[in-house]
Design an enzyme around this catalytic site. Sequence first.
Site, PDB file in Angstrom:
ATOM      1  N   GLN A  63       0.819  -1.222   0.000  1.00 38.91           N
ATOM      2  CA  GLN A  63       0.000   0.000   0.000  1.00 38.91           C
ATOM      3  C   GLN A  63       0.848   1.265   0.000  1.00 38.91           C
ATOM      4  OE1 GLN A  63       1.183  -1.364   2.683  1.00 38.91           O
ATOM      5  NE2 GLN A  63       0.184  -0.761   4.567  1.00 38.91           N
ATOM      6  N   SER A  68      -7.861   0.850   7.185  1.00 43.60           N
ATOM      7  CA  SER A  68      -7.264   2.056   6.573  1.00 43.60           C
ATOM      8  C   SER A  68      -6.478   2.867   7.604  1.00 43.60           C
ATOM      9  CB  SER A  68      -8.365   2.946   5.962  1.00 43.60           C
ATOM     10  OG  SER A  68      -9.117   2.230   5.025  1.00 43.60           O
ATOM     11  N   ARG A  69      -5.740   2.176   8.493  1.00 39.49           N
ATOM     12  CA  ARG A  69      -5.201   2.863   9.654  1.00 39.49           C
ATOM     13  C   ARG A  69      -3.718   3.189   9.577  1.00 39.49           C
ATOM     14  NH1 ARG A  69      -2.314  -0.516  12.951  1.00 39.49           N
ATOM     15  NH2 ARG A  69      -2.735   0.543  14.898  1.00 39.49           N
ATOM     16  N   THR A 127      -1.379   4.815   7.594  1.00 37.82           N
ATOM     17  CA  THR A 127      -0.845   6.174   7.455  1.00 37.82           C
ATOM     18  C   THR A 127      -1.186   7.003   8.691  1.00 37.82           C
ATOM     19  OG1 THR A 127      -0.912   6.137   5.049  1.00 37.82           O
ATOM     20  CG2 THR A 127      -1.008   8.293   6.095  1.00 37.82           C
ATOM     21  N   ALA A 177      -3.648  14.395   7.637  1.00 33.31           N
ATOM     22  CA  ALA A 177      -4.142  13.341   6.731  1.00 33.31           C
ATOM     23  C   ALA A 177      -5.089  12.376   7.431  1.00 33.31           C
ATOM     24  CB  ALA A 177      -2.969  12.570   6.143  1.00 33.31           C
ATOM     25  N   GLY A 216      -6.915   8.238   6.792  1.00 32.04           N
ATOM     26  CA  GLY A 216      -6.729   6.983   6.081  1.00 32.04           C
ATOM     27  C   GLY A 216      -7.606   6.917   4.844  1.00 32.04           C
ATOM     28  N   VAL A 217      -7.102   6.252   3.799  1.00 29.13           N
ATOM     29  CA  VAL A 217      -7.832   6.246   2.538  1.00 29.13           C
ATOM     30  C   VAL A 217      -7.745   4.889   1.827  1.00 29.13           C
ATOM     31  CG1 VAL A 217      -5.899   7.070   1.129  1.00 29.13           C
ATOM     32  CG2 VAL A 217      -8.237   7.733   0.524  1.00 29.13           C
ATOM     33  N   GLY A 218      -7.132   3.910   2.471  1.00 27.76           N
ATOM     34  CA  GLY A 218      -6.861   2.641   1.791  1.00 27.76           C
ATOM     35  C   GLY A 218      -8.088   1.949   1.236  1.00 27.76           C
ATOM     36  N   GLU A 219      -9.155   1.935   2.010  1.00 27.55           N
ATOM     37  CA  GLU A 219     -10.341   1.194   1.584  1.00 27.55           C
ATOM     38  C   GLU A 219     -11.317   2.053   0.786  1.00 27.55           C
ATOM     39  OE1 GLU A 219     -11.556  -1.682   5.029  1.00 27.55           O
ATOM     40  OE2 GLU A 219     -10.555   0.061   5.873  1.00 27.55           O
TER      41      GLU A 219
END
Lengths: 797, 288
Positions: free
Chosen positions: A506, A546-547, A549, A742, A744-747
């Site tokens: 990621q 999404s944790r 970052t 920022a 989280g944005v992964g999901e």
Amino acid sequence: MAPTPREEAFADSLIGRRVPKLDAPDKASGRTRYLHDINVPGQLHAKILRATEVHARIVSIDVEAARRVPGVHAVITAADVPWQRPIGITKDHMPLKADIVRSRRDEIAAVAADTVQAAQEALRLIRVAYEPLPIVTNSAQALGPGAPLLHGEDLRVPGRNGALEVVHKACSDNVSMAYEYGHGDVSQGERESVVVVEDVFWLHYVTHCCMGVSGVIAEFDASGSLLLYSNTQVPFLHKREFAELLGIDPGRIRIIQPPIGGGFGSKLDIYPFEPIAIFLAKITRRPVKLLFTREEEFIASPTRQPVLLKLRSGCDREGRLTFRAVDTIHDNGAYTSWGATTPFVMMQTISSLYRVPHCHYRTRAVYTNNPYAGSFRGYGNLQATFAVEAHMDKLADALGMDALEFRLLNAQDPGESTPQGMHFRSCGFKECLGTAAERSDYAAKRRRNLEHWNDGNPVKRGIGMASMLHVGGGAKMYPSDGCGTIIKLDDFAKVTLITGASEIGQGSETVLALLVCEELGLPIDSVTVVNNDTAITPWDVGVHASRTTFIGGNSAIGAARKAKRKILEIAAPKAGRTPDDLDLRGGHIVLRATGERIQEIGKFLRSLHFSEKAELVMTTYYYEPPSVHLDRNYKGNVSAAYAWATQVAEVEVDTDTGIVRLLKITAAHDVGRVLNRLGIEGQIEGGIVMGQGYALSEDLLVEDGVIRNPNFRDYKLVTAPEIPEMDVSFIETMDGEGPQGAKGVGEAPAICIAAAVANAIYNATGTRIYALPFTPEKVYRALRGSNMPPKWPADAA
Amino acid sequence: MAELRNYAAPRSLAEALQVLASGPATVLAGGTDLMPQSRSARVRFASTLLNIQGVAELRGVRRRDGAVEIGALTTIATLRDDPAVRNGAPVLWQACDHFASDQIRNAATIGGNICNASPAGDTLVPLLVLDASVVLASGGAAGILERRLPLSEFLTGPGRTARRPDELLVEVHIPVPASGWVDRYVKFGTRPALDISTIALAVGGTLLDGRLENARLALGAVAPTAIRAHDAERVLAEGPLDRARIDRVVDAADATIHPISDVRASDWYRRELVHNLLRRMLTDVCPN
């Protein structure tokens, strides 16, 4: 105008720049050593024999011929490991099955041999006799009266003292897990409604399709300590679980994580192949390597949670939502993994994406003889969003209100606390809605497309919108949601960043290095990231929710700030300044106000190291987000921040064939702040494509418990020519708790696509389809009115 | 694995034929069908594996005497890049362009695609429309015997052909269409490429005064082999291509096909696709 010295000094900020991933050159040039490339001296190769029945009693297993195959060191069945203990979220799953198989993936025996070929030959010679049992592969039937019970008896295993203990209680109704949430009074909401809609949705099976198939290497040392080379996303949680499984001290388990060929949530749980490899290593006293074939990866790795969902929603005359009531049946499969816990995320979308005064949510996860579901990027949110956003369009249309206006009227604002206890300190939802709508020309296109419904042209265009809410600051599901960091600076101002946060493709090492460099005023290539060995790295929950970052980032910043503080406090008196007068920029200690350079950082570190004080700069930090656990009623501010997004899909539907082409996605994401622009673009684009596969082509066909397409020929991933044009906007809300603002944005990017595509197909054709995926034949049947929409089972009132 | 005992990699056609004459052999050309099929145990190797990739004389495209002659070992990538194919047989060129992926196109051969005899084989439908025939060789050092068969007679069932065990398919022979020839090709699948056809259709003929003369129509993935739809062709030949005729062509094609239901599509849907895409294709050939 020429830049001032201060502007010049700060021009080297890395935040928002396009920084290539640190691991990209190795991956692009084939140098990365995945688990598949690692071979340990003396290792054996393991293979697993799986059930050929969907549900059956094992009458006998004959392994004698297999044991005689040259090169075979061990053939084991449940009888050889009477001390094995169950795995899974509810401990209902024995790694090797002793008397009953409940699905086609079930593990019956395993072989360790000198070569893969010898192991395969041995598998071929194992004879298993079954006595078939009645199967149940439909979750509604599994709830019905007289359905076969899958876990109808207590599961007992020998405890520490040798006596049998119950580890999983008999389940008398096939319900493995149940959830119920509510706020307000739904019947009052009904009374206040002028429009009420109710529909049943079916969300199908898909699987992660990691390019790197599952695998593990297990090795015991002479003292009985276990070393695992593992693809896990959660090494510290698994260290503890493996210890429980083996009855040894967690301190005697070390997990090394080679680079992972894709995770997406699939590596959040322990699966039988891992304990089986450990059993074989223990029995043979040799290192044992076990790798799946691609077919095995399809059959024996988890799926996304399939859901049958009934949604009832209403709104008043002005277009305000009045209530929402949801009932779902989750097909649990034969054993319980994380899929059964997706209601935690689903109910957030149901209760809090839009303001809903009255809400009720219920889920039952039901045992069947099907494959079992795990966690998968988005974690139930794709399923919930699909239903919610269909109703946002339907309610707006029924009221004759513009669909964007309707959403804006009900959208959350910054500062709100929802009845479920989520607090939105930062919230760019309305900006996401506005930006995506404007950049895609949503309103005008949506109107125009309607004019073509009956124009005789078989090819139609449609546009559809959907939005999402997801945790963006971790999720407190465990006693701690933290992450630890150790930073050391060497004599040449090179940084070693030792973090608990795992890189699973990621881009976490790059973004964490970037955050550290931003604090220390050093270039990105001065950082080495160490993140793959539980014997070295500090604790972290793992990669999920999404944790990384957010949590790993705040932890890295914390450690870097301590290092910076130490440098400035020692440097300040020598410069006749206070620490607050100074800063670190461009590899130097500088005057904060002017950017004037005082000393090169490496030189300072050497002078500190080789002085009478003789000190090194090494710091540690543990970050724990200010979030809380959900209470017994599933209420609480479970995340330190929340991410928002709106995505608009434009499609072309060929009504002669049913094929739907995704032409364009216009996305607006509240990401808090862009850290690594290249990294976040990659995350968003990759997520959009994953959502596209879920919407349009990926379909794991499960019939009577058997997967019919366990291969990439018939399981259709999206390929390059199908990828749509993308227009991605970042809404920067600068979250107060986030690392440099920022979230989280992964999901997030995968979540809305299917919902937006469904709305776009309706806009193109006037046909709403309630079941995924939108593969050509299903769409064609729906357009001809000849498909069967999903139904809520009468038995499951 | 099966009992594979011998491996032969001859350099000439005569040597290859000699191997075939001496006993059962599995022929390996590009290997893109053979390898996955043997791995999934759908094909059992004979005792000899005959790798013909070293037989250079079986490669290449020639234009001779009003025909395009394609060596059996010519790869799909070569065909796609060959101007003689692109200009002389655009319908075949299109099929090559939609064929699997670059990696597979670089390895797969036209001879292999034909001998695999999949009902959904990508080159078969255009080759049928082009009235292609195949050249089969047998014999050995003492002399090579050749026979030529129309492709439609060569394909006898799913995975079955008229090739005798001692024969090798050496060449594909395509008569160059007359001037005024038009053709169309559609491969329908979920993906634009890297997909097995749900159905495939091709039509060709000489367009004259709104009529499609000498029309040929071929269909894939709707019968045990890729087929010509002769009844539909007769309807096409009877008169101008108006709406009523198109309806009758579609009816005739529908009566010819026997689609099955499988993991990719139902028989009903395959019929619907044939109706709709054939109608669209014919309307496109002759827009009036």
